[in-house]
Design a protein around this motif. Structure first.
Motif, PDB file in Angstrom:
ATOM      1  N   THR A   1      -7.307  73.138  40.583  1.00  0.00           N
ATOM      2  CA  THR A   1      -5.997  72.526  40.785  1.00  0.00           C
ATOM      3  C   THR A   1      -6.104  71.252  41.604  1.00  0.00           C
ATOM      4  O   THR A   1      -5.574  70.195  41.246  1.00  0.00           O
ATOM      5  N   SER A   2      -6.797  71.339  42.728  1.00  0.00           N
ATOM      6  CA  SER A   2      -6.933  70.172  43.592  1.00  0.00           C
ATOM      7  C   SER A   2      -7.712  69.061  42.915  1.00  0.00           C
ATOM      8  O   SER A   2      -7.369  67.881  43.051  1.00  0.00           O
ATOM      9  N   PHE A   3      -8.746  69.422  42.189  1.00  0.00           N
ATOM     10  CA  PHE A   3      -9.537  68.419  41.488  1.00  0.00           C
ATOM     11  C   PHE A   3      -8.684  67.678  40.467  1.00  0.00           C
ATOM     12  O   PHE A   3      -8.698  66.437  40.392  1.00  0.00           O
ATOM     13  N   LEU A   4      -7.910  68.409  39.678  1.00  0.00           N
ATOM     14  CA  LEU A   4      -7.062  67.778  38.665  1.00  0.00           C
ATOM     15  C   LEU A   4      -6.008  66.886  39.312  1.00  0.00           C
ATOM     16  O   LEU A   4      -5.748  65.774  38.844  1.00  0.00           O
ATOM     17  N   GLN A   5      -5.419  67.370  40.417  1.00  0.00           N
ATOM     18  CA  GLN A   5      -4.426  66.557  41.115  1.00  0.00           C
ATOM     19  C   GLN A   5      -5.000  65.221  41.575  1.00  0.00           C
ATOM     20  O   GLN A   5      -4.329  64.190  41.541  1.00  0.00           O
ATOM     21  N   SER A   6      -6.257  65.234  41.964  1.00  0.00           N
ATOM     22  CA  SER A   6      -6.878  64.018  42.484  1.00  0.00           C
ATOM     23  C   SER A   6      -7.224  63.009  41.387  1.00  0.00           C
ATOM     24  O   SER A   6      -7.483  61.847  41.685  1.00  0.00           O
ATOM     25  N   LYS A   7      -7.230  63.440  40.132  1.00  0.00           N
ATOM     26  CA  LYS A   7      -7.663  62.570  39.034  1.00  0.00           C
ATOM     27  C   LYS A   7      -6.521  62.067  38.157  1.00  0.00           C
ATOM     28  O   LYS A   7      -6.736  61.222  37.283  1.00  0.00           O
ATOM     29  N   LEU A   8      -5.309  62.564  38.393  1.00  0.00           N
ATOM     30  CA  LEU A   8      -4.196  62.196  37.529  1.00  0.00           C
ATOM     31  C   LEU A   8      -3.439  60.985  38.063  1.00  0.00           C
ATOM     32  O   LEU A   8      -3.427  60.715  39.260  1.00  0.00           O
ATOM     33  N   ARG A   9      -2.776  60.297  37.142  1.00  0.00           N
ATOM     34  CA  ARG A   9      -1.891  59.205  37.512  1.00  0.00           C
ATOM     35  C   ARG A   9      -0.538  59.779  37.943  1.00  0.00           C
ATOM     36  O   ARG A   9      -0.235  60.943  37.685  1.00  0.00           O
ATOM     37  N   LYS A  10       0.281  58.952  38.579  1.00  0.00           N
ATOM     38  CA  LYS A  10       1.588  59.416  39.026  1.00  0.00           C
ATOM     39  C   LYS A  10       2.503  59.754  37.856  1.00  0.00           C
ATOM     40  O   LYS A  10       3.440  60.538  37.999  1.00  0.00           O
ATOM     41  N   THR A  11       2.230  59.175  36.685  1.00  0.00           N
ATOM     42  CA  THR A  11       3.065  59.440  35.515  1.00  0.00           C
ATOM     43  C   THR A  11       2.633  60.675  34.743  1.00  0.00           C
ATOM     44  O   THR A  11       3.296  61.079  33.787  1.00  0.00           O
ATOM     45  N   ASP A  12       1.498  61.282  35.114  1.00  0.00           N
ATOM     46  CA  ASP A  12       1.011  62.494  34.453  1.00  0.00           C
ATOM     47  C   ASP A  12       1.556  63.716  35.182  1.00  0.00           C
ATOM     48  O   ASP A  12       1.701  63.702  36.406  1.00  0.00           O
ATOM     49  N   LEU A  13       1.869  64.766  34.438  1.00  0.00           N
ATOM     50  CA  LEU A  13       2.474  65.944  35.045  1.00  0.00           C
ATOM     51  C   LEU A  13       1.584  67.168  34.846  1.00  0.00           C
ATOM     52  O   LEU A  13       1.335  67.611  33.733  1.00  0.00           O
ATOM     53  N   LEU A  14       1.111  67.706  35.958  1.00  0.00           N
ATOM     54  CA  LEU A  14       0.233  68.880  35.968  1.00  0.00           C
ATOM     55  C   LEU A  14       1.066  70.122  36.249  1.00  0.00           C
ATOM     56  O   LEU A  14       1.940  70.111  37.114  1.00  0.00           O
ATOM     57  N   PHE A  15       0.787  71.195  35.530  1.00  0.00           N
ATOM     58  CA  PHE A  15       1.453  72.462  35.802  1.00  0.00           C
ATOM     59  C   PHE A  15       0.506  73.615  35.480  1.00  0.00           C
ATOM     60  O   PHE A  15      -0.505  73.445  34.789  1.00  0.00           O
ATOM     61  N   GLN A  16       0.840  74.799  35.997  1.00  0.00           N
ATOM     62  CA  GLN A  16       0.005  75.981  35.765  1.00  0.00           C
ATOM     63  C   GLN A  16       0.788  76.976  34.916  1.00  0.00           C
ATOM     64  O   GLN A  16       1.997  77.165  35.104  1.00  0.00           O
ATOM     65  N   LEU A  17       0.096  77.605  33.989  1.00  0.00           N
ATOM     66  CA  LEU A  17       0.743  78.591  33.147  1.00  0.00           C
ATOM     67  C   LEU A  17       0.923  79.895  33.907  1.00  0.00           C
ATOM     68  O   LEU A  17       0.224  80.152  34.894  1.00  0.00           O
ATOM     69  N   SER A  18       1.847  80.707  33.423  1.00  0.00           N
ATOM     70  CA  SER A  18       2.228  81.913  34.152  1.00  0.00           C
ATOM     71  C   SER A  18       1.101  82.928  34.258  1.00  0.00           C
ATOM     72  O   SER A  18       1.107  83.760  35.169  1.00  0.00           O
ATOM     73  N   ASP A  19       0.113  82.854  33.360  1.00  0.00           N
ATOM     74  CA  ASP A  19      -1.001  83.807  33.458  1.00  0.00           C
ATOM     75  C   ASP A  19      -1.975  83.454  34.570  1.00  0.00           C
ATOM     76  O   ASP A  19      -2.878  84.230  34.903  1.00  0.00           O
ATOM     77  N   GLY A  20      -1.842  82.271  35.156  1.00  0.00           N
ATOM     78  CA  GLY A  20      -2.700  81.856  36.258  1.00  0.00           C
ATOM     79  C   GLY A  20      -4.083  81.408  35.848  1.00  0.00           C
ATOM     80  O   GLY A  20      -4.882  80.976  36.689  1.00  0.00           O
ATOM     81  N   ASN A  21      -4.379  81.450  34.539  1.00  0.00           N
ATOM     82  CA  ASN A  21      -5.720  81.115  34.050  1.00  0.00           C
ATOM     83  C   ASN A  21      -5.786  79.807  33.272  1.00  0.00           C
ATOM     84  O   ASN A  21      -6.860  79.389  32.851  1.00  0.00           O
ATOM     85  N   HIS A  22      -4.633  79.198  33.053  1.00  0.00           N
ATOM     86  CA  HIS A  22      -4.583  77.954  32.290  1.00  0.00           C
ATOM     87  C   HIS A  22      -3.809  76.894  33.066  1.00  0.00           C
ATOM     88  O   HIS A  22      -2.875  77.211  33.808  1.00  0.00           O
ATOM     89  N   TRP A  23      -4.183  75.633  32.844  1.00  0.00           N
ATOM     90  CA  TRP A  23      -3.445  74.489  33.364  1.00  0.00           C
ATOM     91  C   TRP A  23      -2.982  73.639  32.186  1.00  0.00           C
ATOM     92  O   TRP A  23      -3.651  73.578  31.154  1.00  0.00           O
ATOM     93  N   GLY A  24      -1.864  72.993  32.370  1.00  0.00           N
ATOM     94  CA  GLY A  24      -1.372  72.056  31.368  1.00  0.00           C
ATOM     95  C   GLY A  24      -1.144  70.702  32.010  1.00  0.00           C
ATOM     96  O   GLY A  24      -0.794  70.611  33.189  1.00  0.00           O
ATOM     97  N   ILE A  25      -1.354  69.650  31.239  1.00  0.00           N
ATOM     98  CA  ILE A  25      -1.069  68.287  31.698  1.00  0.00           C
ATOM     99  C   ILE A  25      -0.316  67.574  30.580  1.00  0.00           C
ATOM    100  O   ILE A  25      -0.756  67.584  29.427  1.00  0.00           O
ATOM    101  N   PHE A  26       0.809  66.969  30.925  1.00  0.00           N
ATOM    102  CA  PHE A  26       1.521  66.124  29.969  1.00  0.00           C
ATOM    103  C   PHE A  26       1.249  64.668  30.305  1.00  0.00           C
ATOM    104  O   PHE A  26       1.503  64.216  31.425  1.00  0.00           O
ATOM    105  N   PHE A  27       0.712  63.954  29.317  1.00  0.00           N
ATOM    106  CA  PHE A  27       0.482  62.518  29.431  1.00  0.00           C
ATOM    107  C   PHE A  27       1.578  61.817  28.628  1.00  0.00           C
ATOM    108  O   PHE A  27       1.618  61.931  27.402  1.00  0.00           O
ATOM    109  N   LEU A  28       2.458  61.105  29.309  1.00  0.00           N
ATOM    110  CA  LEU A  28       3.537  60.396  28.627  1.00  0.00           C
ATOM    111  C   LEU A  28       3.050  59.027  28.170  1.00  0.00           C
ATOM    112  O   LEU A  28       2.346  58.333  28.892  1.00  0.00           O
TER     113      LEU A  28
END
Length: 288
Positions: free
Chosen positions: A54-81
């Protein structure tokens, strides 16, 4: 990178869905391209791994990218607009290379899937299910990047086309040529009118669709300049693309037409293929 295990709070699956619904409609209205990336850790039992990812992904994304975690706790999603699948793949290759090279993160291996969204035929739940299925393959494989292609086809937009021309033969020639015209991303619905009055009585110009009007400047019962004035004073005037045809090859006539709001002033006689090329170029700019 001692602080890599410190992960700030990120959005959760249930919080992101309402944003996605808004973006999905923007794909049609604003031709916004969205690319979704989903990630899953491959084979690790190390403690704190989820926080590190989580922290690694947060450090690599732009401010316009949106990081979220799925409810199972095992997947991450990122939306690139406003980003394509090409840009998303480049991002994944870059972060994969960093993870492989960073000594403190070498116990982390990821798999990823990419979905480019260019139409609104996608529900949030279906998007999650399809990508989780793509990432549920052979657990022994690592650093894989797969793609979901279900939503990458660009939509086709309906364009109203009105030909307003007194000469019946010329009117039919124009209509036949435009019906054969192939313009990527657009479908043309062509109608013709013999004078300005019949066009205004049709009410076809009151729709919210893009509307290409090809009209002669001299017409019985409402001439071209009168029609031009009416259309350019309507609330939906930005939807009109207006081509004016004229036998008057003078700078004064052209200037009056452009000042009145025409997009193209074309002097008769002209090559039909040249007109078609101009129309194609006009709509190519609309799609950019």
């Amino acid at each position: 990178m001692d602080d890599i295990i410190i992960a700030h709070e990120i959005m959760q699956e249930h919080e992101i869905e309402r944003y996605f619904e808004i973006w999905r409609e923007s794909v049609m209205r604003s031709r916004l391209t969205i690319t979704a990336v989903f990630l899953k850790i491959a084979n690790t039992t190390e403690p704190n791994t989820n926080h590190q990812v989580t922290s690694f992904l947060q450090s690599k994304l732009r401010k316009t990218d949106l990081l979220f975690q799925l409810s199972d706790g095992n997947h991450w999603g990122i939306f690139f607009l406003q980003s394509s699948d090409v840009e998303a793949r480049a991002f994944l290759k870059r972060i994969f290379a960093i993870l492989k090279a960073e000594r403190k993160l070498q116990h982390i291996a990821l798999n990823a899937s990419i979905t480019e969204i260019r139409n609104n035929n996608v529900m949030f739940e279906d998007l999650l299910v399809k990508n989780k299925e793509m990432l549920a393959g052979d657990e022994q494989l690592t650093w894989t990047i797969t793609e979901v292609k279900d939503y990458s086809e660009q939509p086709t937009e309906l364009v109203k086309v009105s030909i307003i021309e007194q000469n019946a033969i010329f009117r039919q020639v124009l209509e036949s040529g435009l019906n054969r015209l192939d313009i990527p991303h657009f479908t043309l619905e062509v109608k013709n009118y013999e004078d300005g009055y019949s066009f205004l009585q049709s009410d076809s110009y009151k729709t919210g669709h893009l509307h290409l009007v090809i009209m002669n400047d001299i017409l019985p019962r409402k001439n071209g300049l009168e029609i031009l004035h009416i259309m350019r004073n309507m609330p939906n005037e930005k939807k009109f693309i207006i081509y004016m045809l004229s036998e008057r090859n003078s700078e004064g006539a052209a200037l009056n037409a452009y000042e009145g709001g025409v997009d193209e002033y074309i002097v008769k006689p002209f090559n039909l293929r040249l007109l078609e090329a101009k129309i194609k170029r006009t709509f190519a700019r609309f799609w950019l």
